[in-house]
Design an enzyme around this catalytic site. Structure first.
Site, PDB file in Angstrom:
ATOM      1  N   ASP A 222      -7.797 -32.683  -1.831  1.00 16.23           N
ATOM      2  CA  ASP A 222      -7.850 -34.226  -2.024  1.00 16.23           C
ATOM      3  C   ASP A 222      -8.517 -34.272  -3.505  1.00 16.23           C
ATOM      4  O   ASP A 222      -9.315 -33.196  -3.755  1.00 16.23           O
ATOM      5  CB  ASP A 222      -8.609 -34.728  -0.878  1.00 16.23           C
ATOM      6  N   TYR A 288     -13.935 -23.936   4.896  1.00 15.98           N
ATOM      7  CA  TYR A 288     -14.547 -25.192   4.146  1.00 15.98           C
ATOM      8  C   TYR A 288     -16.060 -25.172   4.372  1.00 15.98           C
ATOM      9  O   TYR A 288     -16.520 -24.585   5.252  1.00 15.98           O
ATOM     10  CB  TYR A 288     -13.794 -26.349   4.847  1.00 15.98           C
ATOM     11  N   TYR A 357      -6.017 -30.857   9.104  1.00 20.22           N
ATOM     12  CA  TYR A 357      -6.795 -32.047   8.251  1.00 20.22           C
ATOM     13  C   TYR A 357      -8.251 -31.968   8.677  1.00 20.22           C
ATOM     14  O   TYR A 357      -8.845 -32.313   9.899  1.00 20.22           O
ATOM     15  CB  TYR A 357      -6.131 -33.377   8.718  1.00 20.22           C
TER      16      TYR A 357
END
Length: 395
Positions: A222, A288, A357
């Site tokens: 993103d 992440y 996601y």
């Protein structure tokens, strides 16, 4: 041989040059040119000699092969290349005549011109004919004595790191004008001034003398997400490059200098066209680092432990539902741990399957992702910052 001579005798009513006569029997005997084959047949049948300019079929084309080759060699000097392939365009009337006289043993005039021009180009230029992935395809337009070049693109593989937030991966054209320029986008045609693609491609276009490019990434992050760690694999496709032999260490240095502290690249190497599809289809697990915020006395540690090695169901998130199919996807959370935490914030490290996601894994997206960290912890959790810190490995 008698059968061949009988067929050749039937063609004697046509005014054919040696090349066009011999081409009708190209598959009968090898080791000679069509002109040599036609000359031999003509001698055996005591037929009068015909020059290419007198030829009913080719209308002089077979006598212009050297001219076409010289035109091609001169045109090719504009582009750096190692390999080439020759094609041609022939007048439809000649092709019609060719069908009229064709025998079961013939080859097409296109094939002969391609081959003979290619032989001269290879001999004079020292370049190598290549029939699968040539650097350049030479198109001989015999109608107008023109040479057209189809320059195949170059592909450069690498990994990029996006060190700042607020930059999209690829050019994001204005949603109002679709790139034409309007008041909404300040007449730039884009929603964002720069992108990872443009920061990487700028110097590559310049050094290779390419006209355009396409950027292929192994997924995307993103706009508000940094891409750190070992970087995201990408392939830069350079279209119509005039140069093909640029030192990629030099290119890497130029890109990193131009992009300054925003984007860096490494591991640059030349790639194959097929690797673009392989890159797109690769399913790299990703790791992440997430900074989350929350209020209340929920069960954060218990929720993290419950999600470790768990399968989650994710309906297409609200934020992307306008551009992606509305369906439920099942993904595995391979690892999750709390790196540090206080009364209202925590930092998590999460490893998950490709296509997960991550923001919705944390927030739950109003129940569209289940189980989620918010659901299991029993409190509302928001994502403050998100970074990708590892994607797969070099394989």
């Amino acid at each position: 041989m008698e059968e061949i001579l009988e067929e050749a005798q039937k063609l004697s009513t046509y005014c054919l040059c040696d090349a066009c006569l011999g081409r009708q029997f190209a598959q009968v005997e090898h080791g000679m040119t069509n002109s040599e084959r036609g000359e031999r047949i003509r001698a055996l049948l005591h037929l009068p000699e015909k020059s290419p300019d007198e030829c009913w079929l080719c209308e002089g084309l077979t006598g212009e092969i050297e001219k076409f080759a010289k035109l091609a060699i001169e045109k090719l000097k504009e582009y750096e290349h190692d390999t080439f392939l020759v094609g041609c365009r022939i007048d439809e009337e000649i092709l019609r005549k060719e069908r009229e006289v064709a025998t079961p043993h013939s080859e097409s005039i296109k094939r002969e011109i391609n081959r003979e021009v290619g032989k001269i180009v290879a001999q004079e230029s020292g370049k190598t004919p290549e029939f699968v992935h040539p650097d350049i395809v030479v198109i001989v337009n015999t109608l107008y004595d023109l040479i057209e070049l189809e320059v195949n693109p170059l592909f450069i593989y690498g990994r990029y790191r996006k060190l700042v937030r607020g930059i999209p991966q690829t050019k994001w054209y204005c949603r109002k004008c679709r790139g034409r320029g309007c008041d909404y986008c300040g007449h730039t045609g884009k929603m964002y001034e720069e992108s990872v693609e443009e920061l990487i491609a700028h110097k590559a276009l310049e050094l290779f003398g390419a006209e355009d490019e396409s950027f292929h990434g192994a997924g995307r992050e993103d706009i508000d997400v940094r891409m750190l760690g070992n970087g995201r694999p990408f392939i830069l496709e350079l279209k119509n490059p005039r140069k093909r032999h640029i030192n990629l260490e030099k290119l890497q240095g130029e890109i990193n200098k131009y992009a300054q502290t925003k984007v860096t690249v490494d591991n640059l190497r030349y790639a194959r066209r097929e690797e673009v599809e392989e890159l797109k289809n690769a399913r790299h697990p990703k790791t992440y680092r997430i900074t989350i915020a929350y209020e209340g006395n929920g069960k954060l540690n218990e929720a993290v432990n419950a999600l470790r090695d768990a399968e989650i169901a994710q309906r297409t998130p609200t934020r992307v539902s306008h551009r992606r199919a509305d369906k439920v996807r099942y993904r595995k959370v391979m690892d999750m741990r709390v790196e540090n935490a206080d009364a209202c914030e925590a930092t998590l490290v999460v490893k998950a399957e490709a296509g997960t996601y991550i923001k919705e894994l944390v927030t739950g997206d109003d129940g569209r992702t289940t189980p989620s960290l918010s659901e299991l912890a029993g409190m509302t959790i928001t994502v403050k910052e998100l970074d990708v810190i590892e994607i797969g490995d070099e394989k």
